[in-house]
Design an enzyme around this catalytic site. Structure first.
Site, short mmCIF file in Angstrom:
data_model
loop_
_atom_site.label_atom_id
_atom_site.label_comp_id
_atom_site.label_asym_id
_atom_site.label_seq_id
_atom_site.Cartn_x
_atom_site.Cartn_y
_atom_site.Cartn_z
N CYS A 156 0.83 -1.21 0.00
CA CYS A 156 0.00 0.00 0.00
C CYS A 156 0.87 1.26 0.00
O CYS A 156 1.59 1.53 0.96
CB CYS A 156 -0.91 -0.06 1.23
SG CYS A 156 -1.73 1.48 1.64
N CYS A 199 0.12 3.76 2.79
CA CYS A 199 0.58 3.21 4.08
C CYS A 199 2.03 3.59 4.33
O CYS A 199 2.43 3.88 5.46
CB CYS A 199 0.44 1.69 4.10
SG CYS A 199 -1.27 1.12 3.98
#
Length: 90
Positions: A14, A17
């Site tokens: 991600c 993230c």
């Protein structure tokens, strides 16, 4: 009374993230050990992610004494997180 816990639900794949890493480091510097910061990879901790009803990463969960105080989905700035955490430690 226990200290608040911030849980960062993330995934290695991600992109957003990865942006949370430096933000959480900044938060650690600001808050010290008055807050427990945990990072959980949803791919490795699926059961825990499901128990928190995580459907988007990154998701930040702030809890105190076993009660969820607030959830944030997506990249969340240190100032925003600190504004929720500060009253929980004072």
């Amino acid at each position: 009374m226990s200290k608040p816990i911030l849980i960062d639900f993330f995934a290695e794949w991600c992109g957003p993230c990865k942006r949370m890493g430096p933000i959480l480091e900044e938060l650690r510097k600001r808050m010290g050990d008055s807050v427990e910061i945990r990072q959980l990879n949803v791919d490795d901790h699926m059961a825990e992610a499901q128990s928190y009803h995580i459907s988007v990463v990154p998701t930040i969960v702030i809890e105190k004494d076993g009660v969820i105080i607030q959830k944030f989905q997506g990249v969340t700035e240190a100032d925003t997180l600190e504004s929720v955490l500060k009253p929980l430690v004072e």
